[in-house]
Motif scaffolding. Sequence first.
Motif, short mmCIF file in Angstrom:
data_model
loop_
_atom_site.label_atom_id
_atom_site.label_comp_id
_atom_site.label_asym_id
_atom_site.label_seq_id
_atom_site.Cartn_x
_atom_site.Cartn_y
_atom_site.Cartn_z
N ASN A 56 0.86 -1.17 0.00
CA ASN A 56 0.00 0.00 0.00
C ASN A 56 0.90 1.24 0.00
O ASN A 56 1.72 1.41 0.90
N SER A 57 0.74 2.10 -0.99
CA SER A 57 1.62 3.27 -1.11
C SER A 57 1.53 4.18 0.12
O SER A 57 2.52 4.82 0.48
N GLU A 58 0.38 4.25 0.76
CA GLU A 58 0.26 5.07 1.97
C GLU A 58 1.14 4.53 3.10
O GLU A 58 1.74 5.30 3.85
N THR A 59 1.22 3.20 3.20
CA THR A 59 2.11 2.61 4.20
C THR A 59 3.56 2.92 3.89
O THR A 59 4.33 3.30 4.77
N ALA A 60 3.95 2.76 2.62
CA ALA A 60 5.33 3.04 2.22
C ALA A 60 5.70 4.48 2.54
O ALA A 60 6.78 4.76 3.07
N GLU A 61 4.80 5.41 2.23
CA GLU A 61 5.07 6.81 2.53
C GLU A 61 5.16 7.05 4.04
O GLU A 61 6.01 7.82 4.50
N ARG A 62 4.32 6.38 4.82
CA ARG A 62 4.37 6.53 6.28
C ARG A 62 5.68 5.99 6.85
O ARG A 62 6.29 6.59 7.74
N VAL A 63 6.14 4.85 6.31
CA VAL A 63 7.41 4.26 6.77
C VAL A 63 8.55 5.26 6.55
O VAL A 63 9.36 5.51 7.44
N VAL A 64 8.61 5.83 5.35
CA VAL A 64 9.67 6.78 5.04
C VAL A 64 9.53 8.03 5.90
O VAL A 64 10.51 8.53 6.47
N ARG A 65 8.32 8.55 6.02
CA ARG A 65 8.10 9.75 6.82
C ARG A 65 8.53 9.53 8.27
O ARG A 65 9.24 10.36 8.86
N GLU A 66 8.15 8.39 8.85
CA GLU A 66 8.52 8.11 10.24
C GLU A 66 10.02 7.87 10.39
O GLU A 66 10.61 8.23 11.41
N ALA A 67 10.65 7.27 9.38
CA ALA A 67 12.11 7.08 9.42
C ALA A 67 12.82 8.43 9.49
O ALA A 67 13.73 8.62 10.30
N ILE A 68 12.39 9.35 8.64
CA ILE A 68 13.02 10.68 8.60
C ILE A 68 12.72 11.44 9.90
O ILE A 68 13.61 12.06 10.48
N GLN A 69 11.47 11.37 10.37
CA GLN A 69 11.13 12.08 11.61
C GLN A 69 11.90 11.52 12.80
O GLN A 69 12.38 12.28 13.64
N ARG A 70 12.01 10.21 12.88
CA ARG A 70 12.64 9.58 14.06
C ARG A 70 14.16 9.64 14.01
O ARG A 70 14.81 9.93 15.01
N PHE A 71 14.73 9.33 12.82
CA PHE A 71 16.19 9.19 12.73
C PHE A 71 16.87 10.20 11.81
O PHE A 71 18.09 10.26 11.78
N GLY A 72 16.11 10.95 11.02
CA GLY A 72 16.68 12.03 10.23
C GLY A 72 17.31 11.64 8.91
O GLY A 72 17.81 12.49 8.18
N ARG A 73 17.30 10.37 8.56
CA ARG A 73 17.95 9.92 7.33
C ARG A 73 17.54 8.49 7.00
O ARG A 73 17.00 7.80 7.85
N ILE A 74 17.86 8.07 5.77
CA ILE A 74 17.71 6.67 5.34
C ILE A 74 18.95 6.34 4.53
O ILE A 74 19.28 7.05 3.58
N ASP A 75 19.63 5.27 4.90
CA ASP A 75 20.83 4.86 4.18
C ASP A 75 20.64 3.56 3.41
O ASP A 75 21.28 3.35 2.39
N VAL A 76 19.81 2.68 3.92
CA VAL A 76 19.65 1.34 3.34
C VAL A 76 18.18 0.98 3.35
O VAL A 76 17.47 1.24 4.32
N ASN A 77 17.73 0.35 2.26
CA ASN A 77 16.37 -0.16 2.18
C ASN A 77 16.45 -1.63 1.80
O ASN A 77 16.95 -1.97 0.74
N ARG A 78 15.97 -2.50 2.66
CA ARG A 78 15.98 -3.95 2.41
C ARG A 78 14.55 -4.43 2.35
O ARG A 78 13.84 -4.48 3.34
N HIS A 79 14.14 -4.78 1.15
CA HIS A 79 12.76 -5.21 0.90
C HIS A 79 12.71 -6.73 0.86
O HIS A 79 13.34 -7.35 0.02
N ARG A 80 11.97 -7.35 1.79
CA ARG A 80 12.03 -8.80 1.95
C ARG A 80 10.78 -9.55 1.55
O ARG A 80 10.81 -10.76 1.48
N ASN A 81 9.64 -8.90 1.33
CA ASN A 81 8.41 -9.67 1.22
C ASN A 81 7.94 -9.97 -0.20
O ASN A 81 6.89 -10.57 -0.36
N GLY A 82 8.64 -9.56 -1.23
CA GLY A 82 8.29 -9.94 -2.59
C GLY A 82 7.29 -9.03 -3.28
O GLY A 82 6.99 -9.21 -4.44
N THR A 83 6.73 -8.06 -2.58
CA THR A 83 5.77 -7.13 -3.17
C THR A 83 6.52 -5.94 -3.73
O THR A 83 7.34 -5.35 -3.04
N PRO A 84 6.24 -5.55 -4.99
CA PRO A 84 6.94 -4.38 -5.54
C PRO A 84 6.64 -3.13 -4.73
O PRO A 84 5.50 -2.87 -4.36
N TYR A 85 7.69 -2.38 -4.42
CA TYR A 85 7.52 -1.09 -3.77
C TYR A 85 8.78 -0.28 -3.95
O TYR A 85 9.86 -0.81 -4.10
#
Length: 108
Positions: A56-85
Amino acid sequence: MSNQQKVAIITGASQGIGAGLVRAYRERNYRVVATSRSIKQGSDDGVHAVAGDISNSETAERVVREAIQRFGRIDVNRHRNGTPYRLPKGTPASGCIGSARVGPELSI
Protein backbone atom coordinates in the motif's frame (compact mmCIF):
# COMPACT_ATOMS: atom_id res chain seq x y z
CA MET A 1 32.40 11.41 6.83
CA SER A 2 29.61 11.70 9.42
CA ASN A 3 29.62 10.04 12.84
CA GLN A 4 25.84 9.61 12.66
CA GLN A 5 24.50 6.08 12.85
CA LYS A 6 23.23 4.78 9.55
CA VAL A 7 19.55 3.95 9.19
CA ALA A 8 18.02 0.93 7.44
CA ILE A 9 14.41 0.29 6.46
CA ILE A 10 13.61 -3.43 6.53
CA THR A 11 10.30 -4.81 5.28
CA GLY A 12 8.90 -8.18 6.31
CA ALA A 13 10.72 -7.56 9.59
CA SER A 14 8.48 -9.43 12.04
CA GLN A 15 9.82 -12.92 11.30
CA GLY A 16 12.23 -15.04 9.28
CA ILE A 17 14.83 -13.34 7.09
CA GLY A 18 13.43 -9.88 7.81
CA ALA A 19 13.74 -10.35 11.59
CA GLY A 20 17.25 -11.73 11.06
CA LEU A 21 18.16 -8.63 9.05
CA VAL A 22 16.91 -6.38 11.86
CA ARG A 23 19.17 -8.21 14.33
CA ALA A 24 22.14 -8.17 11.94
CA TYR A 25 21.86 -4.45 11.22
CA ARG A 26 21.49 -3.63 14.93
CA GLU A 27 24.62 -5.71 15.66
CA ARG A 28 26.39 -3.42 13.18
CA ASN A 29 25.10 -0.33 15.05
CA TYR A 30 22.48 0.70 12.46
CA ARG A 31 19.22 2.20 13.57
CA VAL A 32 16.35 0.31 11.95
CA VAL A 33 12.84 1.11 10.79
CA ALA A 34 11.19 -2.31 10.78
CA THR A 35 7.89 -2.85 9.00
CA SER A 36 5.42 -5.66 8.45
CA ARG A 37 1.69 -6.12 8.76
CA SER A 38 1.97 -7.68 12.24
CA ILE A 39 5.02 -5.99 13.78
CA LYS A 40 4.90 -4.51 17.28
CA GLN A 41 7.26 -2.03 18.90
CA GLY A 42 9.86 -3.72 21.10
CA SER A 43 12.12 -2.35 23.82
CA ASP A 44 15.12 -1.49 21.57
CA ASP A 45 15.23 2.30 21.08
CA GLY A 46 17.29 1.74 17.93
CA VAL A 47 14.38 -0.04 16.22
CA HIS A 48 11.23 1.81 15.22
CA ALA A 49 8.36 -0.52 14.24
CA VAL A 50 5.76 0.55 11.68
CA ALA A 51 2.84 -1.82 11.17
CA GLY A 52 1.19 -1.94 7.76
CA ASP A 53 1.04 -3.53 4.32
CA ILE A 54 4.05 -2.22 2.38
CA SER A 55 2.31 -2.89 -0.95
CA ASN A 56 0.00 0.00 0.00
CA SER A 57 1.62 3.27 -1.11
CA GLU A 58 0.26 5.07 1.97
CA THR A 59 2.11 2.61 4.20
CA ALA A 60 5.33 3.04 2.22
CA GLU A 61 5.07 6.81 2.53
CA ARG A 62 4.37 6.53 6.28
CA VAL A 63 7.41 4.26 6.77
CA VAL A 64 9.67 6.78 5.04
CA ARG A 65 8.10 9.75 6.82
CA GLU A 66 8.52 8.11 10.24
CA ALA A 67 12.11 7.08 9.42
CA ILE A 68 13.02 10.68 8.60
CA GLN A 69 11.13 12.08 11.61
CA ARG A 70 12.64 9.58 14.06
CA PHE A 71 16.19 9.19 12.73
CA GLY A 72 16.68 12.03 10.23
CA ARG A 73 17.95 9.92 7.33
CA ILE A 74 17.71 6.67 5.34
CA ASP A 75 20.83 4.86 4.18
CA VAL A 76 19.65 1.34 3.34
CA ASN A 77 16.37 -0.16 2.18
CA ARG A 78 15.98 -3.95 2.41
CA HIS A 79 12.76 -5.21 0.90
CA ARG A 80 12.03 -8.80 1.95
CA ASN A 81 8.41 -9.67 1.22
CA GLY A 82 8.29 -9.94 -2.59
CA THR A 83 5.77 -7.13 -3.17
CA PRO A 84 6.94 -4.38 -5.54
CA TYR A 85 7.52 -1.09 -3.77
CA ARG A 86 9.76 1.94 -4.15
CA LEU A 87 10.68 4.75 -1.84
CA PRO A 88 8.47 7.76 -2.53
CA LYS A 89 9.88 10.26 -5.03
CA GLY A 90 12.00 12.94 -3.39
CA THR A 91 12.94 10.83 -0.35
CA PRO A 92 16.13 12.25 1.19
CA ALA A 93 18.35 9.19 1.19
CA SER A 94 21.94 8.14 0.68
CA GLY A 95 23.80 4.90 0.13
CA CYS A 96 22.15 1.76 -1.21
CA ILE A 97 18.45 2.29 -1.90
CA GLY A 98 15.87 -0.09 -3.33
CA SER A 99 17.77 -3.35 -3.10
CA ALA A 100 15.65 -6.50 -2.86
CA ARG A 101 18.46 -8.72 -1.60
CA VAL A 102 21.20 -8.66 0.97
CA GLY A 103 24.07 -6.67 -0.48
CA PRO A 104 27.82 -7.03 -0.04
CA GLU A 105 27.92 -4.71 2.96
CA LEU A 106 26.02 -7.25 5.07
CA SER A 107 26.41 -11.01 5.12
CA ILE A 108 24.14 -13.07 7.32
